[in-house]
Design a protein around this motif. Structure first.
Motif, PDB file in Angstrom:
ATOM      1  N   THR A   1       4.039  13.563  22.442  1.00 36.49           N
ATOM      2  CA  THR A   1       3.916  12.707  21.258  1.00 36.49           C
ATOM      3  C   THR A   1       4.766  13.243  20.113  1.00 36.49           C
ATOM      4  N   ASP A   2       4.726  14.562  19.907  1.00 39.29           N
ATOM      5  CA  ASP A   2       5.519  15.175  18.836  1.00 39.29           C
ATOM      6  C   ASP A   2       7.013  15.047  19.103  1.00 39.29           C
ATOM      7  N   LEU A   3       7.433  15.222  20.356  1.00 37.49           N
ATOM      8  CA  LEU A   3       8.855  15.082  20.685  1.00 37.49           C
ATOM      9  C   LEU A   3       9.336  13.665  20.393  1.00 37.49           C
ATOM     10  N   HIS A   4       8.537  12.696  20.778  1.00 36.33           N
ATOM     11  CA  HIS A   4       8.907  11.298  20.513  1.00 36.33           C
ATOM     12  C   HIS A   4       9.039  11.050  19.012  1.00 36.33           C
ATOM     13  N   ALA A   5       8.103  11.601  18.244  1.00 33.52           N
ATOM     14  CA  ALA A   5       8.156  11.413  16.789  1.00 33.52           C
ATOM     15  C   ALA A   5       9.418  12.033  16.193  1.00 33.52           C
ATOM     16  N   ASP A   6       9.936  13.073  16.848  1.00 36.07           N
ATOM     17  CA  ASP A   6      11.155  13.734  16.379  1.00 36.07           C
ATOM     18  C   ASP A   6      12.424  13.121  16.971  1.00 36.07           C
ATOM     19  N   GLY A   7      12.264  12.057  17.741  1.00 32.84           N
ATOM     20  CA  GLY A   7      13.424  11.352  18.273  1.00 32.84           C
ATOM     21  C   GLY A   7      13.931  11.871  19.605  1.00 32.84           C
ATOM     22  N   HIS A   8      13.144  12.658  20.317  1.00 29.83           N
ATOM     23  CA  HIS A   8      13.540  13.198  21.624  1.00 29.83           C
ATOM     24  C   HIS A   8      12.762  12.472  22.722  1.00 29.83           C
ATOM     25  N   ASP A   9      13.441  11.582  23.430  1.00 30.48           N
ATOM     26  CA  ASP A   9      12.740  10.728  24.378  1.00 30.48           C
ATOM     27  C   ASP A   9      13.131  10.961  25.833  1.00 30.48           C
ATOM     28  N   ASP A  10      13.896  12.006  26.119  1.00 31.14           N
ATOM     29  CA  ASP A  10      14.221  12.388  27.498  1.00 31.14           C
ATOM     30  C   ASP A  10      13.472  13.681  27.824  1.00 31.14           C
ATOM     31  N   VAL A  11      12.523  13.603  28.756  1.00 31.96           N
ATOM     32  CA  VAL A  11      11.625  14.729  29.017  1.00 31.96           C
ATOM     33  C   VAL A  11      11.528  15.004  30.511  1.00 31.96           C
ATOM     34  N   VAL A  12      11.593  16.291  30.855  1.00 24.97           N
ATOM     35  CA  VAL A  12      11.269  16.753  32.209  1.00 24.97           C
ATOM     36  C   VAL A  12      10.048  17.650  32.099  1.00 24.97           C
ATOM     37  N   VAL A  13       9.044  17.372  32.924  1.00 29.38           N
ATOM     38  CA  VAL A  13       7.869  18.232  33.012  1.00 29.38           C
ATOM     39  C   VAL A  13       7.996  19.082  34.267  1.00 29.38           C
ATOM     40  N   CYS A  14       7.958  20.395  34.078  1.00 30.87           N
ATOM     41  CA  CYS A  14       8.067  21.343  35.190  1.00 30.87           C
ATOM     42  C   CYS A  14       6.719  22.050  35.350  1.00 30.87           C
ATOM     43  N   PRO A  15       5.949  21.749  36.398  1.00 30.50           N
ATOM     44  CA  PRO A  15       4.621  22.353  36.568  1.00 30.50           C
ATOM     45  C   PRO A  15       4.705  23.795  37.070  1.00 30.50           C
ATOM     46  N   LEU A  16       5.125  24.673  36.185  1.00 34.79           N
ATOM     47  CA  LEU A  16       5.400  26.067  36.521  1.00 34.79           C
ATOM     48  C   LEU A  16       4.174  26.793  37.072  1.00 34.79           C
ATOM     49  N   GLY A  17       2.994  26.426  36.591  1.00 36.88           N
ATOM     50  CA  GLY A  17       1.784  27.115  37.004  1.00 36.88           C
ATOM     51  C   GLY A  17       1.233  26.698  38.348  1.00 36.88           C
ATOM     52  N   PHE A  18       1.936  25.835  39.066  1.00 35.82           N
ATOM     53  CA  PHE A  18       1.462  25.287  40.336  1.00 35.82           C
ATOM     54  C   PHE A  18       2.482  25.584  41.435  1.00 35.82           C
ATOM     55  N   VAL A  19       2.025  25.984  42.605  1.00 35.53           N
ATOM     56  CA  VAL A  19       2.955  26.220  43.708  1.00 35.53           C
ATOM     57  C   VAL A  19       3.095  25.011  44.619  1.00 35.53           C
ATOM     58  N   SER A  20       2.215  24.013  44.483  1.00 37.61           N
ATOM     59  CA  SER A  20       2.353  22.776  45.255  1.00 37.61           C
ATOM     60  C   SER A  20       1.726  21.643  44.455  1.00 37.61           C
ATOM     61  N   ASP A  21       1.819  20.435  44.982  1.00 39.25           N
ATOM     62  CA  ASP A  21       1.388  19.253  44.236  1.00 39.25           C
ATOM     63  C   ASP A  21      -0.127  19.088  44.301  1.00 39.25           C
ATOM     64  N   HIS A  22      -0.836  19.928  43.552  1.00 40.15           N
ATOM     65  CA  HIS A  22      -2.288  19.858  43.498  1.00 40.15           C
ATOM     66  C   HIS A  22      -2.738  18.561  42.822  1.00 40.15           C
ATOM     67  N   LEU A  23      -4.030  18.328  42.833  1.00 40.78           N
ATOM     68  CA  LEU A  23      -4.553  17.117  42.213  1.00 40.78           C
ATOM     69  C   LEU A  23      -4.164  17.044  40.742  1.00 40.78           C
ATOM     70  N   GLU A  24      -4.175  18.207  40.063  1.00 37.60           N
ATOM     71  CA  GLU A  24      -3.809  18.203  38.648  1.00 37.60           C
ATOM     72  C   GLU A  24      -2.380  17.750  38.431  1.00 37.60           C
ATOM     73  N   VAL A  25      -1.507  18.013  39.380  1.00 40.22           N
ATOM     74  CA  VAL A  25      -0.125  17.545  39.276  1.00 40.22           C
ATOM     75  C   VAL A  25      -0.075  16.039  39.519  1.00 40.22           C
ATOM     76  N   LEU A  26      -0.733  15.593  40.569  1.00 40.24           N
ATOM     77  CA  LEU A  26      -0.675  14.170  40.933  1.00 40.24           C
ATOM     78  C   LEU A  26      -1.363  13.287  39.903  1.00 40.24           C
ATOM     79  N   PHE A  27      -2.494  13.744  39.369  1.00 38.49           N
ATOM     80  CA  PHE A  27      -3.244  12.903  38.430  1.00 38.49           C
ATOM     81  C   PHE A  27      -2.805  13.138  36.987  1.00 38.49           C
ATOM     82  N   ASP A  28      -2.859  14.401  36.545  1.00 38.18           N
ATOM     83  CA  ASP A  28      -2.601  14.686  35.131  1.00 38.18           C
ATOM     84  C   ASP A  28      -1.141  14.484  34.736  1.00 38.18           C
TER      85      ASP A  28
END
Length: 367
Positions: free
Chosen positions: A256-283
């Motif tokens: 939300t803060d990035l969008h407010a600052d005009g930055h609308d290209d985002v990559v989320v890197c789930p560094l704390g996960f070694v595979s696609d756990h439920l938290e990755v798929l859902f959250d």
């Protein structure tokens, strides 16, 4: 010293010397594999923590959304299959067993099978790259508890070191991050904002471990390897009482803060996960993507390492490290490799007040 089910037991300590092993144990968090499993699984996860029923019902809906099936067990079975090929290809003759903290195959049952098969001493690979009570010390306590249940003849199990700064983890994460950034048009890639996420934990737990320090070190190294220019660490999947402080900022608030600052290209890197756990798929894949769409942002989620060949090779290297008299202990960055022999005060659990302090479904913290 632990008091486990009325019995006193010491946490296992591992000498930094070469040993002979006759098995490998892949040790993970566990997850339901059908609709009827969901509530019993969550009761296992939260036993003794005083989680209100309405919170359990809320978390259960996340699993019901995926047919009551957590992906974590299937992902671990795929990892074990890849490991079997990797070990065989390098002449390492170790049968691989699979045990979980919270769901079948339960750890005590696995140790019982190992005992029946004649296993005397095994290495354990825990599917978490970072140190905290939930992701490291608690697994050592689980091993003690399971050994007490199995009784005389239970195999000795030595835990492999935490691998947050091992090149076999960081390099594939960086490769997958580059792939995600590469999905943007070339002229926009330099402006992409990278959000490295990990499961939030209570501040009381963070203060007794190196979790946050390790995450920041890993983030910096991955960003450098991937050539990411704009990046920051944030957290996801917070649970527990709103009155209890947890690690922040939340990745949705950061978006939300990035969008407010005009930055609308985002990559989320789930560094704390070694595979696609439920938290990755859902959250991330559902709630995060929906939030990005509402904001009008272009949102890409980087893949997790899963069964990436370099990651699988890293596990084999860590096994060889423990079986070698004078091993080369690989790391990237300036911080040394994490110890094999955890000191008594390592990642100690914080005192738990009446308000719940620990994650309800911390598969990301302690997968």
């Amino acid at each position: 010293m632990l008091d486990i089910d009325g019995q006193s037991a010491k946490l296992p300590r591992f000498d930094d010397v070469a040993r002979e092993y006759d098995a490998l144990l892949v040790l993970s968090f566990g997850g339901p594999e059908g609709m009827d499993d969901v509530v019993p699984f969550l009761e296992n996860v939260t036993r003794g923590r005083g989680i209100p029923p309405e919170r359990l019902a809320e978390v259960a809906e996340h699993y019901y959304h995926f047919g009551g099936i957590s992906p974590i067990n299937a992902q671990n079975r795929a990892l074990i299959a890849a490991l079997e090929s990797e070990l065989a290809g390098h002449g390492i003759d170790l049968p691989i067993y699979f045990g979980n903290r919270n769901w079948h195959p339960m750890l005590a049952d696995t140790l019982e099978q190992m005992k029946a098969d004649g296993v005397k001493r095994a290495l354990a690979f825990v599917t978490s790259a970072f140190s905290s009570y939930s992701s490291c010390r608690q697994y050592r306590e689980d091993l003690v508890r399971a050994s007490l249940i199995v009784g005389e003849g239970a195999p000795i199990v030595d835990k492999i070191r935490v691998f947050y700064n091992h090149p076999g983890f960081l390099e594939p994460v960086a490769e997958l991050l580059r792939d995600a950034i590469g999905q943007f048009p070339a002229e926009r890639r330099a402006g992409v904002r990278v959000l490295f996420t990990a499961h939030s934990i209570p501040m009381s737990m963070a203060r007794t471990s190196a979790y946050e320090v390790q995450l920041r070190e890993a983030m910096t190294l991955v960003a450098e390897l991937a050539g990411a220019e704009h990046f920051q660490l944030c957290y996801q999947s917070r649970s527990g009482s709103p009155s209890v402080p947890w690690l922040e900022p939340d990745f949705g608030d950061v978006m939300t803060d990035l969008h407010a600052d005009g930055h609308d290209d985002v990559v989320v890197c789930p560094l704390g996960f070694v595979s696609d756990h439920l938290e990755v798929l859902f959250d991330l894949d559902e709630e995060g993507a929906e939030h990005a769409e509402d904001l009008g942002m272009t949102y890409v989620r980087a893949a997790t390492v899963g069964t990436h060949p370099r990651f699988v090779g890293m596990i084999r290297e860590l096994i060889q490290e423990r079986m070698t008299e004078t091993p080369v202990r690989l790391v990237l960055g300036k911080k040394p490799p994490v110890h094999d022999n955890c000191p008594p005060n390592c990642c100690k659990p914080a005192p738990r007040p009446a308000a719940v302090q620990e994650p309800v479904a911390a598969a990301a913290v302690a997968p």
